[in-house]
Scaffold this active site. Structure first.
Site, PDB file in Angstrom:
ATOM      1  N   CYS A  86      59.720 -26.479 -40.145  1.00 32.63           N
ATOM      2  CA  CYS A  86      60.115 -24.781 -40.417  1.00 32.63           C
ATOM      3  C   CYS A  86      59.767 -23.984 -39.236  1.00 32.63           C
ATOM      4  O   CYS A  86      58.581 -23.907 -38.917  1.00 32.63           O
ATOM      5  CB  CYS A  86      59.335 -24.306 -41.875  1.00 32.63           C
ATOM      6  N   LYS A  97      59.596 -28.672 -55.168  1.00 34.01           N
ATOM      7  CA  LYS A  97      58.395 -28.063 -55.099  1.00 34.01           C
ATOM      8  C   LYS A  97      57.335 -28.454 -56.242  1.00 34.01           C
ATOM      9  O   LYS A  97      57.782 -28.184 -57.312  1.00 34.01           O
ATOM     10  CB  LYS A  97      58.470 -26.476 -54.943  1.00 34.01           C
ATOM     11  N   VAL A 102      57.318 -21.437 -47.475  1.00 33.74           N
ATOM     12  CA  VAL A 102      56.199 -21.792 -46.449  1.00 33.74           C
ATOM     13  C   VAL A 102      56.557 -20.655 -45.380  1.00 33.74           C
ATOM     14  O   VAL A 102      57.798 -20.342 -45.064  1.00 33.74           O
ATOM     15  CB  VAL A 102      56.153 -23.137 -45.934  1.00 33.74           C
ATOM     16  N   SER A 142      55.528 -15.004 -42.776  1.00 29.03           N
ATOM     17  CA  SER A 142      55.139 -15.388 -41.609  1.00 29.03           C
ATOM     18  C   SER A 142      54.490 -14.154 -40.698  1.00 29.03           C
ATOM     19  O   SER A 142      53.527 -14.361 -40.004  1.00 29.03           O
ATOM     20  CB  SER A 142      56.150 -16.226 -40.675  1.00 29.03           C
TER      21      SER A 142
HETATM   22  N1  GSH Z   1      60.518 -14.704 -44.609  1.00 27.21           N
HETATM   23  C1  GSH Z   1      59.729 -15.913 -44.748  1.00 27.21           C
HETATM   24  C2  GSH Z   1      58.724 -15.883 -43.662  1.00 27.21           C
HETATM   25  O1  GSH Z   1      58.849 -15.062 -42.619  1.00 27.21           O
HETATM   26  O2  GSH Z   1      57.692 -16.615 -43.953  1.00 27.21           O
HETATM   27  C3  GSH Z   1      60.875 -16.937 -44.543  1.00 27.21           C
HETATM   28  C4  GSH Z   1      60.223 -18.192 -44.757  1.00 27.21           C
HETATM   29  C5  GSH Z   1      61.154 -19.435 -44.966  1.00 27.21           C
HETATM   30  O3  GSH Z   1      62.264 -18.996 -45.367  1.00 27.21           O
HETATM   31  N2  GSH Z   1      60.749 -20.778 -44.994  1.00 27.21           N
HETATM   32  C6  GSH Z   1      61.760 -21.609 -45.463  1.00 27.21           C
HETATM   33  C7  GSH Z   1      61.187 -21.933 -46.986  1.00 27.21           C
HETATM   34  O4  GSH Z   1      60.039 -21.972 -47.415  1.00 27.21           O
HETATM   35  C8  GSH Z   1      61.406 -23.029 -44.865  1.00 27.21           C
HETATM   36  S1  GSH Z   1      61.871 -22.745 -43.313  1.00 27.21           S
HETATM   37  N3  GSH Z   1      62.415 -22.380 -47.856  1.00 27.21           N
HETATM   38  C9  GSH Z   1      62.056 -22.759 -49.139  1.00 27.21           C
HETATM   39  C10 GSH Z   1      63.126 -22.330 -50.212  1.00 27.21           C
HETATM   40  O5  GSH Z   1      63.970 -21.518 -49.573  1.00 27.21           O
HETATM   41  O6  GSH Z   1      62.980 -22.461 -51.345  1.00 27.21           O
END
Ligand code: GSH
Length: 241
Positions: free
Chosen positions: A31, A58, A71, A85
């Site tokens: 990620c 999850k 995450v 993040s």
């Molecule tokens: N806005 C979030 C950040 O900046 O932390 C985006 C984080 C994100 O999209 N992470 C993805 C995730 O957790 C993995 S790269 N996806 C799980 C899902 O969509 O259910």
């Protein structure tokens, strides 16, 4: 870095309390948003452990650790949870000693935040390319849109006349945008750098950065991950282990 490597899925036991003096990162190995947090953790020398999550399946307890189910999220030994993040990275920078990655000057800080907003248009263009590739659609028009959005980065760096986006040394904005550059091969957009001499020189410098080196993933590994991920194969998260 300590902590589990294989991802935890639904039905797995929740990890125990976070040890004193350690920060726990809820992660997925491929990620880019997590990589932002890892870069900051490493650059600041923050003792941490990693818990990888199977994002297609999850565990129920994960939502207590990250209410949006995404995450990265971090947990401290006194039970504080921080997610998203940019918020995670700012928190780590402010709450922990060591090198300060965010400029003290409010105007400089504002400039970094503005560039980050522009960059989100770049990442969203990249994700559209990936979705189209997944569906075997033509990506020519999407790539043109990406190249257009990317110009803001080259323009910003060329105007600054500094090696890094925040000045003479690596700072928060460099780490916030770096993870996508490692993935250019998978998105098949590397050619953008041919017309972006300032960003190309920055990329060479970034590849020498110790935190970048420690979190670096080879393009072939990303390709292997994306191949499984795009087929909804849950083993994607453990690719290469
Ligand atoms: N806005 C979030 C950040 O900046 O932390 C985006 C984080 C994100 O999209 N992470 C993805 C995730 O957790 C993995 S790269 N996806 C799980 C899902 O969509 O259910």
């Amino acid at each position: 870095m300590t902590g589990s490597q294989r991802s935890l899925a639904k039905g797995s036991a929740a990890p125990g309390p976070v040890p004193e003096g350690v920060t726990r990162l809820y992660s997925m190995r491929f990620c880019p948003y997590v990589q932002r947090a890892r870069l900051v953790l490493i650059a600041k020398g923050i003792k941490h452990e990693v818990v990888n999550i199977n994002l297609k399946n999850k565990p129920d307890w994960f939502f207590e650790k990250s209410p949006l189910g995404l995450v990265p999220s971090i947990e401290t030994s006194d039970g504080k949870i921080v997610y998203e993040s940019p918020v995670v990275c700012d928190y780590l920078d402010e709450a922990f000693p060591g090198v300060k990655l965010t400029p003290a000057d409010p105007y400089e800080k504002a400039q970094q935040k503005i560039l980050l907003e522009h960059f989100s248009a770049v990442t969203s263009a990249m994700h559209k390319i990936l979705l189209a590739k997944k569906d075997n659609q033509d990506t020519t028009e999407l790539k043109t849109q990406f190249f257009e959005k990317f110009k803001i980065l080259e323009g910003a760096l060329a105007k600054r006349k500094s090696p890094y986006f925040g000045g003479e040394s690596v700072s928060m904005i460099d780490y916030m945008i770096w993870p996508w550059f490692e993935r250019f091969g998978v998105f098949e957009v590397q050619e953008v750098l041919e017309n972006s001499p300032s960003v190309k020189a920055w990329q060479e410098l970034m590849l020498q950065d110790p935190a970048v080196k420690e979190t670096f993933t080879e393009p072939d590994v990303f390709r292997g991950f994306f191949e499984l991920y795009s087929k909804n194969n849950w083993d994607a998260f453990d690719y290469g282990l």
